[in-house]
Design an enzyme around this catalytic site. Structure first.
Site, PDB file in Angstrom:
ATOM      1  N   SER A 126       0.833  -1.204   0.000  1.00  0.00           N
ATOM      2  CA  SER A 126       0.000   0.000   0.000  1.00  0.00           C
ATOM      3  C   SER A 126       0.863   1.248   0.000  1.00  0.00           C
ATOM      4  CB  SER A 126      -0.853  -0.016   1.269  1.00  0.00           C
ATOM      5  OG  SER A 126      -1.484   1.227   1.470  1.00  0.00           O
ATOM      6  N   TYR A 150      -1.571  -0.882  10.923  1.00  0.00           N
ATOM      7  CA  TYR A 150      -1.867  -1.472   9.605  1.00  0.00           C
ATOM      8  C   TYR A 150      -0.702  -1.230   8.644  1.00  0.00           C
ATOM      9  CZ  TYR A 150      -3.646  -1.656   4.829  1.00  0.00           C
ATOM     10  OH  TYR A 150      -3.776  -1.917   3.484  1.00  0.00           O
ATOM     11  N   LYS A 154       2.283  -3.808   6.632  1.00  0.00           N
ATOM     12  CA  LYS A 154       2.666  -3.853   5.209  1.00  0.00           C
ATOM     13  C   LYS A 154       4.183  -3.713   5.065  1.00  0.00           C
ATOM     14  CE  LYS A 154      -1.392  -4.359   3.402  1.00  0.00           C
ATOM     15  NZ  LYS A 154      -1.730  -5.655   2.823  1.00  0.00           N
ATOM     16  N   ASP A 300      -4.297  11.688   8.580  1.00  0.00           N
ATOM     17  CA  ASP A 300      -4.363  11.955   7.147  1.00  0.00           C
ATOM     18  C   ASP A 300      -3.196  12.824   6.692  1.00  0.00           C
ATOM     19  OD1 ASP A 300      -6.547  10.502   6.460  1.00  0.00           O
ATOM     20  OD2 ASP A 300      -7.926  12.195   6.272  1.00  0.00           O
TER      21      ASP A 300
HETATM   22  P1  NAD Z   1     -10.964  -7.129   1.309  1.00  0.00           P
HETATM   23  O1  NAD Z   1     -11.192  -7.134   2.774  1.00  0.00           O
HETATM   24  O2  NAD Z   1     -12.150  -6.948   0.424  1.00  0.00           O
HETATM   25  O3  NAD Z   1     -10.195  -8.448   0.869  1.00  0.00           O
HETATM   26  C1  NAD Z   1      -9.341  -9.171   1.730  1.00  0.00           C
HETATM   27  C2  NAD Z   1      -9.816 -10.611   1.724  1.00  0.00           C
HETATM   28  O4  NAD Z   1      -8.966 -11.364   2.598  1.00  0.00           O
HETATM   29  C3  NAD Z   1     -11.247 -10.761   2.253  1.00  0.00           C
HETATM   30  O5  NAD Z   1     -12.008 -11.531   1.323  1.00  0.00           O
HETATM   31  C4  NAD Z   1     -11.080 -11.493   3.580  1.00  0.00           C
HETATM   32  O6  NAD Z   1     -12.178 -12.347   3.865  1.00  0.00           O
HETATM   33  C5  NAD Z   1      -9.782 -12.254   3.353  1.00  0.00           C
HETATM   34  N1  NAD Z   1      -9.042 -12.574   4.573  1.00  0.00           N
HETATM   35  C6  NAD Z   1      -8.829 -11.779   5.659  1.00  0.00           C
HETATM   36  N2  NAD Z   1      -8.103 -12.430   6.583  1.00  0.00           N
HETATM   37  C7  NAD Z   1      -7.849 -13.669   6.073  1.00  0.00           C
HETATM   38  C8  NAD Z   1      -7.148 -14.802   6.548  1.00  0.00           C
HETATM   39  N3  NAD Z   1      -6.559 -14.798   7.758  1.00  0.00           N
HETATM   40  N4  NAD Z   1      -7.083 -15.908   5.768  1.00  0.00           N
HETATM   41  C9  NAD Z   1      -7.688 -15.922   4.555  1.00  0.00           C
HETATM   42  N5  NAD Z   1      -8.369 -14.888   4.059  1.00  0.00           N
HETATM   43  C10 NAD Z   1      -8.438 -13.763   4.809  1.00  0.00           C
HETATM   44  O7  NAD Z   1      -9.875  -5.999   1.012  1.00  0.00           O
HETATM   45  P2  NAD Z   1      -9.339  -5.447  -0.378  1.00  0.00           P
HETATM   46  O8  NAD Z   1      -9.697  -4.013  -0.442  1.00  0.00           O
HETATM   47  O9  NAD Z   1      -9.704  -6.338  -1.478  1.00  0.00           O
HETATM   48  O10 NAD Z   1      -7.767  -5.503  -0.097  1.00  0.00           O
HETATM   49  C11 NAD Z   1      -6.976  -6.579  -0.510  1.00  0.00           C
HETATM   50  C12 NAD Z   1      -5.543  -6.342  -0.070  1.00  0.00           C
HETATM   51  O11 NAD Z   1      -5.085  -5.111  -0.621  1.00  0.00           O
HETATM   52  C13 NAD Z   1      -5.371  -6.217   1.439  1.00  0.00           C
HETATM   53  O12 NAD Z   1      -4.176  -6.865   1.812  1.00  0.00           O
HETATM   54  C14 NAD Z   1      -5.253  -4.726   1.676  1.00  0.00           C
HETATM   55  O13 NAD Z   1      -4.484  -4.434   2.817  1.00  0.00           O
HETATM   56  C15 NAD Z   1      -4.540  -4.294   0.406  1.00  0.00           C
HETATM   57  N6  NAD Z   1      -4.787  -2.879   0.068  1.00  0.00           N
HETATM   58  C16 NAD Z   1      -6.074  -2.451  -0.079  1.00  0.00           C
HETATM   59  C17 NAD Z   1      -6.321  -1.111  -0.369  1.00  0.00           C
HETATM   60  C18 NAD Z   1      -7.732  -0.599  -0.518  1.00  0.00           C
HETATM   61  O14 NAD Z   1      -7.938   0.607  -0.520  1.00  0.00           O
HETATM   62  N7  NAD Z   1      -8.738  -1.444  -0.698  1.00  0.00           N
HETATM   63  C19 NAD Z   1      -5.244  -0.217  -0.500  1.00  0.00           C
HETATM   64  C20 NAD Z   1      -3.938  -0.702  -0.359  1.00  0.00           C
HETATM   65  C21 NAD Z   1      -3.733  -2.047  -0.071  1.00  0.00           C
HETATM   66  C1  UD1 Z   2      -6.919   5.426   3.810  1.00  0.00           C
HETATM   67  C2  UD1 Z   2      -6.027   4.890   4.904  1.00  0.00           C
HETATM   68  C3  UD1 Z   2      -4.803   4.245   4.274  1.00  0.00           C
HETATM   69  C4  UD1 Z   2      -5.214   3.170   3.279  1.00  0.00           C
HETATM   70  C5  UD1 Z   2      -6.122   3.825   2.225  1.00  0.00           C
HETATM   71  C6  UD1 Z   2      -6.621   2.853   1.205  1.00  0.00           C
HETATM   72  C7  UD1 Z   2      -6.412   6.336   6.862  1.00  0.00           C
HETATM   73  C8  UD1 Z   2      -5.820   7.390   7.743  1.00  0.00           C
HETATM   74  N1  UD1 Z   2      -5.653   5.977   5.795  1.00  0.00           N
HETATM   75  O1  UD1 Z   2      -6.161   6.373   3.094  1.00  0.00           O
HETATM   76  O2  UD1 Z   2      -3.973   3.665   5.262  1.00  0.00           O
HETATM   77  O3  UD1 Z   2      -4.080   2.623   2.643  1.00  0.00           O
HETATM   78  O4  UD1 Z   2      -7.258   4.392   2.901  1.00  0.00           O
HETATM   79  O5  UD1 Z   2      -7.532   1.964   1.770  1.00  0.00           O
HETATM   80  O6  UD1 Z   2      -7.491   5.807   7.113  1.00  0.00           O
HETATM   81  N2  UD1 Z   2     -12.218  11.685   3.152  1.00  0.00           N
HETATM   82  C9  UD1 Z   2     -13.223  12.563   3.511  1.00  0.00           C
HETATM   83  N3  UD1 Z   2     -14.377  12.044   4.030  1.00  0.00           N
HETATM   84  C10 UD1 Z   2     -14.589  10.701   4.184  1.00  0.00           C
HETATM   85  C11 UD1 Z   2     -13.551   9.813   3.790  1.00  0.00           C
HETATM   86  C12 UD1 Z   2     -12.375  10.352   3.304  1.00  0.00           C
HETATM   87  O7  UD1 Z   2     -13.080  13.785   3.387  1.00  0.00           O
HETATM   88  O8  UD1 Z   2     -15.654  10.297   4.663  1.00  0.00           O
HETATM   89  C13 UD1 Z   2     -10.976  12.240   2.561  1.00  0.00           C
HETATM   90  C14 UD1 Z   2      -9.716  11.912   3.349  1.00  0.00           C
HETATM   91  O9  UD1 Z   2      -9.461  12.886   4.316  1.00  0.00           O
HETATM   92  C15 UD1 Z   2      -8.675  11.874   2.219  1.00  0.00           C
HETATM   93  C16 UD1 Z   2      -9.457  11.376   1.007  1.00  0.00           C
HETATM   94  O10 UD1 Z   2     -10.830  11.632   1.293  1.00  0.00           O
HETATM   95  O11 UD1 Z   2      -8.205  13.169   1.950  1.00  0.00           O
HETATM   96  C17 UD1 Z   2      -9.289   9.891   0.732  1.00  0.00           C
HETATM   97  O12 UD1 Z   2      -9.577   9.166   1.932  1.00  0.00           O
HETATM   98  P1  UD1 Z   2      -9.589   7.557   1.956  1.00  0.00           P
HETATM   99  O13 UD1 Z   2     -10.448   7.060   0.843  1.00  0.00           O
HETATM  100  O14 UD1 Z   2      -9.943   7.133   3.344  1.00  0.00           O
HETATM  101  O15 UD1 Z   2      -8.092   7.148   1.602  1.00  0.00           O
HETATM  102  P2  UD1 Z   2      -6.699   7.568   2.282  1.00  0.00           P
HETATM  103  O16 UD1 Z   2      -6.857   8.699   3.218  1.00  0.00           O
HETATM  104  O17 UD1 Z   2      -5.723   7.763   1.180  1.00  0.00           O
END
Ligand code: NAD
Ligand code: UD1
Length: 345
Positions: A126, A150, A154, A300
């Protein structure tokens, strides 16, 4: 290229899109997921989109015996590891849970891969590993430093991967550092389905647009950004998923050499403010999207967006979808599935 790809966490938001793109590219995806944060309906729908059966094996990445069964049953060539927990606030309240599931789960999975001689890894990292960047856009050589448990999970997993590939050149590893994944598959069959009140901007706006929430709270308008609101690099989840296919191909073709762990940014390179996102949502939905400005959210940062040239160079990948397409597809998913996948069944 046909190869079998184990997708850990493949039933989740990003994973389900990765599985669709892997199948479209001719790979055989096998999903493992403990359903902690997803509904098996996701993989059922993925099977429909892919036009062929995608196995969903329910189990935990911390369960070595379960993983041994999976590796014995399928000839796994590459593992994509998306399984884990991702809520920043929850990680502050329950750090041990996050270190156990994310770090413990990753180590358990790497051990199983090692036991079975499957040593190609694509890991979901991430942009949060950059903490508060000194400037933008961010390149992979920027200093890292997470600001919450969190983010630290990573970083730790990335470090484990660096140590692992250094110890054994048969290992090849890529950490994909996602910026802000949003949007949904254009079939509107799969998308993000948050269990609770969404933390992230796009799912929150989507619930405002569909009438589940009254208004958006904009977290601060006094940042040093053009309109004072936070700037991020939103990236369409289908673009993101396609990068996983490219990473899988790069590992299989040996473009990413053994003994090297490559962190690679995945973003569009465009910084978008909260208010710009609100305006794009209004265009996509023809709905008002009411909002009020409230205090900053602790933790943030003002601006975070990627330089994605390394992905272009190493993976021959760049993002295709623009902000309007992200809003349109996210909205199509939300409006056709106002309650997400519904109750697990
Ligand atoms: P998600 O929660 O939809 O997907 C994660 C999946 O992992 C889920 O289906 C959950 O049931 C499964 N899981 C959790 N713990 C488990 C375990 N112990 N064993 C097996 N399965 C397990 O989340 P996502 O948004 O699809 O994210 C996927 C990955 O990407 C995560 O590692 C997350 O940290 C990373 N990531 C997500 C974002 C984002 O904004 N969505 C941003 C950066 C990184
Ligand atoms: C958040 C997480 C980050 C994670 C990323 C992707 C925090 C502090 N950071 O980041 O660790 O990797 O999501 O999942 O939670 N915002 C609003 N109102 C809302 C929601 C968000 O104004 O209700 C603003 C935030 O202040 C930010 C932007 O929208 O400026 C994006 O927010 P968000 O989607 O939560 O992503 P990140 O802040 O980048």
């Amino acid at each position: 290229m046909t190869a079998t790809v184990l997708v850990a966490g493949g039933n989740g938001y990003i994973g389900s899109h990765v599985v669709v793109e892997l199948a479209a590219a001719g790979f055989y995806p096998v999903v493992i997921d403990n359903l902690a944060n997803s509904n098996p309906e996701a993989t059922r729908r993925v099977t429909g989109i892919a036009g062929r059966d995608v196995p969903l094996l329910v189990g935990d990445v911390r369960d070595g015996a379960f993983l041994d069964e999976v590796f014995r049953a399928y000839p796994i060539d590459v593992v994509i590891h998306l399984a884990g927990l991702k809520a920043v606030g929850e990680s502050v309240a329950k750090p041990l849970l996050y270190y156990d599931v994310n770090v413990g789960g990753a180590v358990g999975l790497f051990q199983a891969m090692d036991r079975h001689g499957a040593k190609r890894m694509v890991f979901s990292s991430s942009a949060t590993v950059y903490g508060d960047p000194v400037t933008v856009p961010i390149t992979e050589d920027f200093a890292t430093g997470a600001t919450n448990p969190y983010g630290r999970t990573k970083l730790m997993i990335e470090e484990v991967l660096s140590d692992l590939v250094a110890s054994d050149p048969a290992w090849q590893a890529i950490s994909l550092r996602y910026f802000n994944p949003v949007g949904a598959h254009d079939s509107a069959l799969i998308g993000e389905d948050p269990n609770d009140i969404p933390n992230n901007l796009f799912p929150f706006i989507a619930q405002v647009a569909v009438g589940r929430r009254e208004k958006l709270s904009v977290f601060g308008n006094d940042y040093a950004t053009p309109d004072g609101t936070g700037v991020r690099d939103y990236i369409h989840v289908v673009d993101l998923a396609r990068a996983h296919v490219r990473a899988t191909q790069a590992l299989l073709q040996g473009t990413i050499a053994g003994g090297a762990h490559m962190p690679i940014n995945l973003g569009t390179g465009n910084g978008v403010s909260v208010l710009e996102a609100v305006h794009a949502w209004r265009r996509a939905t023809n709905r008002p999207i009411p909002y009020e400005v409230v205090a900053r959210r602790p933790g943030d940062v003002a601006a975070c967006y990627a330089n994605s040239e390394l992905a272009e160079k190493l993976l021959d990948w760049r993002a295709d979808f623009d902000l309007d397409a992200m809003c349109r597809d996210h909205w199509r998913w939300q409006s056709r599935n106002p309650q997400g996948y519904g109750e697990p069944g």
